[in-house]
Design a protein around this motif. Sequence first.
Motif, mmCIF file in Angstrom:
data_model
loop_
_atom_site.group_PDB
_atom_site.id
_atom_site.type_symbol
_atom_site.label_atom_id
_atom_site.label_comp_id
_atom_site.label_asym_id
_atom_site.label_seq_id
_atom_site.Cartn_x
_atom_site.Cartn_y
_atom_site.Cartn_z
ATOM 1 N N VAL A 1 11.178 3.981 2.542
ATOM 2 C CA VAL A 1 11.452 3.034 1.356
ATOM 3 C C VAL A 1 12.774 2.859 1.506
ATOM 4 N N GLY B 1 0.903 -1.552 -0.011
ATOM 5 C CA GLY B 1 0.047 -0.116 -0.022
ATOM 6 C C GLY B 1 1.051 1.246 -0.101
ATOM 7 N N PHE B 2 2.103 1.098 0.566
ATOM 8 C CA PHE B 2 2.958 2.315 0.413
ATOM 9 C C PHE B 2 3.412 2.588 -0.908
ATOM 10 N N HIS B 3 3.675 3.711 -1.483
ATOM 11 C CA HIS B 3 4.449 4.012 -2.781
ATOM 12 C C HIS B 3 6.093 3.973 -2.811
ATOM 13 N N ASP B 4 6.303 3.116 -3.533
ATOM 14 C CA ASP B 4 7.743 3.109 -3.521
ATOM 15 C C ASP B 4 8.575 3.977 -4.580
ATOM 16 N N LYS C 1 -7.457 3.738 -2.252
ATOM 17 C CA LYS C 1 -7.942 3.642 -0.868
ATOM 18 C C LYS C 1 -8.377 5.080 -0.414
ATOM 19 N N ASN D 1 15.254 6.847 -1.705
ATOM 20 C CA ASN D 1 13.792 7.546 -2.055
ATOM 21 C C ASN D 1 13.569 8.761 -1.183
#
Lengths: 10, 212
Positions: free
Chosen positions: B56, A5-8, B114, B60
């Motif tokens: 991340v 669900g997190f954006h990498d 979501k 990033n």
Amino acid sequence: DTPKGFHDEL
Amino acid sequence: MNIFRLAGDMTHLASVLVLLLKIHTIKSCAGVSLRTQELYAIVFATRYLDIFTSFVSVYNTFMKLVFLGSSFSIVWYMRYHKAVHRTYDREQDTFRHWFLVLPCLVLALLIHEKFTFLEVLWTFSLYLEAVAILPQLVLLQRTRNIDNLTGQYIFLLGGYRGLYILNWIYRYFTEPHFVHWITWIAGLVQTLLYADFFYYYFLRFIGGRGVE
């Protein structure tokens, strides 16, 4: 990789 | 991380550095749309809110800080730095960019992956980035020919999302369940908006003329 669900991408 | 995404991030970084180089060294923002820069600052501010909550990688986080710092400093330069502000073409940079923000916000509230605060703002930043270049492209058509640095800035900015599309294709075939329609469609629309510019930009390379 990252937690679901997190954006990498920027 | 794959070569397409790395190339995309480096192209994006290069576009930001070219613009900072132009503004910082020759103290000029001629031909650059402040409105596009303001939209990009909002894009990064709403996309990188998770910088504090989700780690991340060092890369990033570092790149997020670079894009946040550069976009806000470019807006600051163009608004408040005396010498740079003088070269800003206020009369021509009139695209009503705030009219782009609301529809993107509404769309993000309707179509998202979501329904959470971070996710809706992240989706909003995708939609906004897709159209953020419009004020710049309109300004481009009004100011007949532009200098090379501005042309290269726009070329690199358009190219980075095109490389991201290759990255998404690669990830789709190499990672199971990697499907993000919203990101893909927004990225495709964003890249297609540059099609017209790319056409003239390549003509310039072939013809050796300035970007008309």
